[in-house]
Enzyme design. Sequence first.
Site, short mmCIF file in Angstrom:
data_model
loop_
_atom_site.label_atom_id
_atom_site.label_comp_id
_atom_site.label_asym_id
_atom_site.label_seq_id
_atom_site.Cartn_x
_atom_site.Cartn_y
_atom_site.Cartn_z
N HIS A 77 46.22 37.53 20.91
CA HIS A 77 46.63 38.71 21.42
C HIS A 77 47.45 39.29 20.12
O HIS A 77 48.11 39.61 19.12
CB HIS A 77 47.66 39.22 22.03
CG HIS A 77 48.02 40.32 22.54
ND1 HIS A 77 47.34 40.92 23.84
CD2 HIS A 77 48.69 41.45 22.52
CE1 HIS A 77 47.01 42.63 23.87
NE2 HIS A 77 48.29 42.40 23.29
N ASN A 108 36.43 36.05 17.34
CA ASN A 108 36.83 35.16 17.12
C ASN A 108 36.61 33.38 17.43
O ASN A 108 36.55 32.83 16.20
CB ASN A 108 38.83 35.42 18.18
CG ASN A 108 39.49 35.89 17.39
OD1 ASN A 108 40.03 35.32 16.64
ND2 ASN A 108 39.75 36.93 17.49
N LYS A 128 38.77 35.11 43.25
CA LYS A 128 39.02 34.37 41.48
C LYS A 128 39.20 33.26 41.56
O LYS A 128 38.97 32.71 41.09
CB LYS A 128 40.56 35.12 42.08
CG LYS A 128 40.44 34.92 40.04
CD LYS A 128 41.88 35.91 39.86
CE LYS A 128 42.11 35.31 38.66
NZ LYS A 128 42.23 36.86 37.75
N MET A 144 39.01 38.95 28.58
CA MET A 144 39.69 40.27 29.38
C MET A 144 39.90 39.85 30.84
O MET A 144 39.68 40.62 31.43
CB MET A 144 38.19 41.15 28.90
CG MET A 144 38.31 41.85 27.83
SD MET A 144 39.57 41.66 26.91
CE MET A 144 39.96 43.63 27.52
N ARG A 145 41.13 39.06 31.34
CA ARG A 145 40.92 38.68 32.34
C ARG A 145 42.10 38.19 32.29
O ARG A 145 41.96 37.40 31.59
CB ARG A 145 39.28 37.98 32.93
CG ARG A 145 39.03 37.89 34.70
CD ARG A 145 37.76 36.69 35.29
NE ARG A 145 37.35 37.95 34.60
CZ ARG A 145 36.94 39.43 35.91
NH1 ARG A 145 37.28 39.86 36.68
NH2 ARG A 145 35.79 39.99 35.11
N LEU A 146 42.68 38.32 33.88
CA LEU A 146 43.91 37.17 33.80
C LEU A 146 43.84 36.07 34.69
O LEU A 146 42.96 35.25 35.26
CB LEU A 146 45.08 37.73 34.82
CG LEU A 146 46.20 39.57 34.18
CD1 LEU A 146 47.04 39.98 35.45
CD2 LEU A 146 46.43 38.15 33.39
N ILE A 147 43.90 34.91 34.15
CA ILE A 147 43.89 33.68 34.73
C ILE A 147 44.60 33.03 36.00
O ILE A 147 45.94 33.37 35.94
CB ILE A 147 44.82 32.70 33.48
CG1 ILE A 147 43.72 32.68 31.52
CG2 ILE A 147 43.79 31.59 33.69
CD1 ILE A 147 42.17 32.55 31.82
N ASN A 199 45.31 31.99 24.07
CA ASN A 199 45.32 32.91 23.37
C ASN A 199 45.77 33.77 22.22
O ASN A 199 47.29 33.19 22.45
CB ASN A 199 46.06 34.28 25.09
CG ASN A 199 45.50 35.34 24.50
OD1 ASN A 199 44.34 35.75 24.64
ND2 ASN A 199 46.20 36.49 25.36
#
Length: 188
Positions: free
Chosen positions: A110, A15, A66, A91-94, A108
């Site tokens: 998805h 992408n 984090k 692949m990580r939560l903001i 994002n």
Amino acid sequence: MTTKIAVFASGSGSNFQALAESIANGKLNAEIGLVVTDKPGAYVVKRAQSLNIPVAELAPKSFEDKAAYEAKIVELLKEKEIEWVILAGYMRLIGETLLTAYENRIINIHPSLLPSFPGKDAIGQAMEHGVKITGVTVHYVDAGMDTGKIIAQGAVDVVEGDREATENRIHKLEHKLYSKTLQQLFKS
Ligand code: GRF
């Protein structure tokens, strides 16, 4: 005005590549000022380097927590005067730090028709469920897992029993839909 973006990715970066190509052929009026990855050595790094785009390879484990990890990212983004953060297979939560620094400016993509099949392996989840139609969603990022406001969606027919073919259809659509949606968003 050209919009300055950073692309965040953890893996292959197809992408990212599609966005870079849309920019090169004039379909997306933006400049990728930085690629950020949480997976040093991911294939996206090679792709970025071959396009001479700066890359920040930051392993979260090497930070205290984090907040410290994201504070470093925000520092780099500000240095490059980045206006929007574009997640593409990140692949990580903001967390709070980035969400506050880039409020309503994190997007994002998805690989499902949200709110169906959020989280990991959306394509596998859809096939497992036996849906006949799945798709792609571009959305704002909030603190949840793929829960932010939906901006655009596109549908794909599932190729029954053939994950690879379904996945190829989804990626093909992603590569078109992301740059088209971002172009509209940046213009508005
Ligand atoms: C894409 O399917 C994207 O929707 C999801 O992760 C995948 C990333 O693929 N969030 P790539 O790294 O861009 O090839």
